[in-house]
Design a protein around this motif. Structure first.
Motif, PDB file in Angstrom:
ATOM      1  N   ARG A   1       0.827  -1.210   0.000  1.00 31.56           N
ATOM      2  CA  ARG A   1       0.000   0.000   0.000  1.00 31.56           C
ATOM      3  C   ARG A   1       0.859   1.256   0.000  1.00 31.56           C
ATOM      4  N   ARG A   2       1.905   1.233   0.781  1.00 29.34           N
ATOM      5  CA  ARG A   2       2.803   2.401   0.842  1.00 29.34           C
ATOM      6  C   ARG A   2       3.529   2.608  -0.490  1.00 29.34           C
ATOM      7  N   LEU A   3       3.973   1.519  -1.104  1.00 33.39           N
ATOM      8  CA  LEU A   3       4.644   1.636  -2.398  1.00 33.39           C
ATOM      9  C   LEU A   3       3.677   2.093  -3.486  1.00 33.39           C
ATOM     10  N   LEU A   4       2.409   1.705  -3.369  1.00 28.93           N
ATOM     11  CA  LEU A   4       1.409   2.162  -4.321  1.00 28.93           C
ATOM     12  C   LEU A   4       1.248   3.674  -4.228  1.00 28.93           C
ATOM     13  N   PHE A   5       1.214   4.172  -3.020  1.00 23.37           N
ATOM     14  CA  PHE A   5       1.147   5.626  -2.819  1.00 23.37           C
ATOM     15  C   PHE A   5       2.400   6.294  -3.376  1.00 23.37           C
TER      16      PHE A   5
ATOM     17  N   LEU B   1      -5.193  -8.642  -0.843  1.00 26.77           N
ATOM     18  CA  LEU B   1      -4.193  -9.040  -1.832  1.00 26.77           C
ATOM     19  C   LEU B   1      -4.757  -8.951  -3.247  1.00 26.77           C
ATOM     20  N   GLU B   2      -5.994  -9.361  -3.403  1.00 28.53           N
ATOM     21  CA  GLU B   2      -6.630  -9.279  -4.721  1.00 28.53           C
ATOM     22  C   GLU B   2      -6.806  -7.828  -5.145  1.00 28.53           C
ATOM     23  N   ARG B   3      -7.195  -6.970  -4.210  1.00 28.24           N
ATOM     24  CA  ARG B   3      -7.365  -5.549  -4.538  1.00 28.24           C
ATOM     25  C   ARG B   3      -6.037  -4.914  -4.927  1.00 28.24           C
ATOM     26  N   LEU B   4      -5.000  -5.216  -4.171  1.00 32.07           N
ATOM     27  CA  LEU B   4      -3.689  -4.656  -4.477  1.00 32.07           C
ATOM     28  C   LEU B   4      -3.193  -5.135  -5.834  1.00 32.07           C
ATOM     29  N   ALA B   5      -3.447  -6.394  -6.142  1.00 29.74           N
ATOM     30  CA  ALA B   5      -3.042  -6.920  -7.450  1.00 29.74           C
ATOM     31  C   ALA B   5      -3.755  -6.167  -8.567  1.00 29.74           C
ATOM     32  N   ARG B   6      -5.045  -5.870  -8.371  1.00 24.68           N
ATOM     33  CA  ARG B   6      -5.778  -5.102  -9.380  1.00 24.68           C
ATOM     34  C   ARG B   6      -5.211  -3.691  -9.530  1.00 24.68           C
ATOM     35  N   GLU B   7      -4.916  -3.057  -8.406  1.00 24.61           N
ATOM     36  CA  GLU B   7      -4.403  -1.688  -8.455  1.00 24.61           C
ATOM     37  C   GLU B   7      -3.043  -1.631  -9.151  1.00 24.61           C
TER      38      GLU B   7
ATOM     39  N   GLY C   1      -1.989  -3.779 -11.270  1.00 23.16           N
ATOM     40  CA  GLY C   1      -2.237  -4.098 -12.662  1.00 23.16           C
ATOM     41  C   GLY C   1      -2.660  -2.867 -13.458  1.00 23.16           C
ATOM     42  N   ARG C   2      -3.471  -2.016 -12.844  1.00 19.40           N
ATOM     43  CA  ARG C   2      -3.868  -0.767 -13.497  1.00 19.40           C
ATOM     44  C   ARG C   2      -2.657   0.116 -13.758  1.00 19.40           C
ATOM     45  N   ARG C   3      -1.785   0.221 -12.772  1.00 20.88           N
ATOM     46  CA  ARG C   3      -0.587   1.061 -12.963  1.00 20.88           C
ATOM     47  C   ARG C   3       0.292   0.513 -14.078  1.00 20.88           C
ATOM     48  N   LYS C   4       0.430  -0.796 -14.114  1.00 21.80           N
ATOM     49  CA  LYS C   4       1.271  -1.379 -15.157  1.00 21.80           C
ATOM     50  C   LYS C   4       0.684  -1.106 -16.533  1.00 21.80           C
ATOM     51  N   ALA C   5      -0.636  -1.282 -16.673  1.00 21.60           N
ATOM     52  CA  ALA C   5      -1.272  -1.017 -17.952  1.00 21.60           C
ATOM     53  C   ALA C   5      -1.122   0.443 -18.350  1.00 21.60           C
ATOM     54  N   GLN C   6      -1.285   1.345 -17.384  1.00 17.52           N
ATOM     55  CA  GLN C   6      -1.129   2.781 -17.649  1.00 17.52           C
ATOM     56  C   GLN C   6       0.294   3.101 -18.072  1.00 17.52           C
ATOM     57  N   SER C   7       1.276   2.449 -17.464  1.00 13.15           N
ATOM     58  CA  SER C   7       2.673   2.776 -17.728  1.00 13.15           C
ATOM     59  C   SER C   7       3.115   2.404 -19.133  1.00 13.15           C
ATOM     60  N   GLN C   8       2.358   1.555 -19.785  1.00 15.24           N
ATOM     61  CA  GLN C   8       2.733   1.111 -21.123  1.00 15.24           C
ATOM     62  C   GLN C   8       2.445   2.145 -22.194  1.00 15.24           C
ATOM     63  N   GLY C   9       1.806   3.252 -21.789  1.00 15.51           N
ATOM     64  CA  GLY C   9       1.659   4.389 -22.699  1.00 15.51           C
ATOM     65  C   GLY C   9       0.374   4.377 -23.471  1.00 15.51           C
TER      66      GLY C   9
END
Length: 501
Positions: free
Chosen positions: A188-192, A472-478, A480-488
């Motif tokens: 959670r902290r790393l997500l922030f 854990l499932e929620r964090l994985a989704r979050e 995953g969203r960041r990874k998809a966003q980072s791909q441009g």
């Protein structure tokens, strides 16, 4: 020592000679090697985004842009290294020269209104963001491993220790649920942290902005950033994101080292609660009876690197001017790749330990049976059933345990007479000492005797683990969203800090 002159370079009209051999050997070549290894794909991605902007602004013709884009696709580590000596061993200059050497005709406006400062800051941030996504995935897998092992041992009693002394009966599942929670807390902290640093610095120029009307929002989206870094100075001067990331790594590393310390103790011959397969074990060269677990020592040792890399990053920036400088942009970030490597390596090793750890449930139960771990429960009964003031109840319960030990009794061998005597010494008369001692020192029902939420009761641990599974499932989704966003190319903007703690 005299400085030898290198052959002239045409990269600047101010300096007529290239870097000396000493400067190349000690500084520039190692820096170039590190950047070509870690940053080259990000530099290429930035160049492509900037070419698109040049076309939009009418600075480059589409034909020239396509040719530059094709040449950028051909860039690799070997070709860059071959040209580095002629370009001051600088990534930006070398990449520029490689493309120019391949052009069918010169494109004068390519690289107009450009600075290395925001260019380098962006490449470094893209690298940090990419590695942080990888680290987060490794952390989540580690958290899942702790969660899986916890779920297997919610009903197996073991001694819990405070001050290195047996204190109360817990279970490995209860303990490992705490480890799983630490992993989620760190995630959670790393997500922030990820959201707070995911701002594109392109368009800042050297420090005060750029002359041409660059569409910074468009550049940010094309490189997968959530937003633009609003101030040009911050864009090129701020490298605090390296401090933030390494700081979060260190915080988790400190906590994980404590868990590893417990596992090291439990795996020792003195306890014998924990075992690992031979493939994860070591031997002694001189004492054939030993089975060592050096993997745990490796994990704890690598976690220590997280503190040293963080300190190196901090000291590299401390007392420097808030503007672009080589000291901050290059030297202060030297240990960042090592911090990512140590973080992920320690977690991978820890994960394989958790996936293969075996608890000796019989030995743990026997260890509980040897200790008077029901003293707390006995004091409670003295107060609630006999009306003995709580502090006096502690005295009576402690006195009974001492007397039982002196008499050579096992904890489960209740002696109402000794309890009556212990109470009498404190001026209290008990109405039913048998009831007070019934089952209080028995191991079988100890876990189920705790009734508060979050306790070591198997049901309470199960409820915590269920909540953790959802998290854990929620964090994985979050992530995953960041990874998809980072791909441009994405249009979704994540609100800053909304997932933080």
């Amino acid at each position: 020592m005299p400085v030898e002159k290198a052959r002239p370079t045409r990269l600047s009209g101010r300096v007529s000679a290239g870097p000396s051999h000493l400067l190349r050997t000690e500084v520039l070549n190692p820096q170039f090697d590190a950047e070509v290894h870690n940053l080259l794909p990000h530099y290429v991605a930035i160049e492509k985004a900037l070419v698109t902007e040049y076309v939009r602004m009418g600075i480059l013709a589409e034909g020239s842009a396509r040719e530059i884009d094709t040449l950028l696709d051909s860039v690799d580590r070997d070709s860059m290294t071959e040209r580095s000596a002629a370009s001051m061993s600088d990534m930006a200059f070398t990449l520029e020269r490689q493309v120019e050497d391949g052009l069918s005709e010169p494109v004068p406006a390519w690289h107009v209104d450009r600075s290395r400062n925001d260019y380098q800051a962006c490449a470094q941030l893209l690298f940090g963001r990419s590695r942080l996504l990888e680290a987060a995935a490794t952390l989540l897998e580690f958290g899942r491993a702790a969660h899986r092992l916890a779920g297997c041992h919610t009903e197996h009693p073991m001694p819990g220790y405070t001050h290195l002394q047996a204190a109360q009966i817990i279970s490995p599942g209860f303990y490992l649920a705490a480890l799983s929670e630490q992993a989620q807390h760190a995630s959670r902290r790393l997500l922030f942290t990820y959201d707070s640093i995911d701002a594109c610095p392109l368009g800042a120029g050297a420090m005060s902005g750029q002359t041409l009307p660059w569409d910074r929002q468009r550049l940010a989206r094309s490189l997968g950033f959530q937003r633009v870094q609003p101030l040009a100075l911050t864009s090129v001067a701020y490298r605090g994101w390296t401090v933030e990331i390494t700081g979060e790594f260190e915080i988790l590393g400190v906590q994980l080292s404590r868990f590893v310390t417990d596992l090291m103790a439990w795996g020792s011959s003195a306890y014998g609660f924990l075992d690992l397969p031979d493939e994860l074990s070591g031997i002694s060269s001189a004492m054939p009876q030993k089975k060592n677990f050096p993997i745990l020592e490796r994990i704890r040792g690598r976690l220590a690197h997280l503190s040293s890399t963080h300190l190196d990053t901090v000291l590299g920036q401390r007392n420097t001017a808030f503007s672009n400088s080589v000291e901050v942009s290059k030297e202060a970030g030297t240990e960042l790749p090592r911090a990512f490597d140590a973080f992920e390596s320690a977690l991978r090793l820890f994960t394989v330990v958790l996936d293969n750890a075996r608890f000796d449930v019989d030995r743990m139960a026997r260890a509980c049976e040897k200790e008077f771990l029901g003293g707390f429960a006995l004091a409670n009964r003295l107060t609630l059933d006999e009306g003995v003031p709580w502090r006096l109840a502690q005295v009576i319960a402690g006195r009974y345990i001492v007397m039982a030990m002196d008499a050579g009794l096992e904890p489960a061998q209740a002696d109402p007479g000794l309890l009556t005597t212990a109470a009498a010494e404190s001026g209290r008369r008990l109405t039913d000492p048998n009831a007070l001692l019934r089952g209080v020192f028995e191991v079988a029902g100890a876990l189920g005797s705790m009734n508060s939420a979050g306790s070591t009761h198997p049901q309470a641990v199960g409820e915590v683990l269920a909540d953790q599974e959802r998290e854990l499932e929620r964090l994985a989704r979050e992530w995953g969203r960041r990874k998809a966003q980072s791909q441009g190319g994405g249009n979704e903007v994540v609100q800053f800090g909304h997932e933080g703690e």
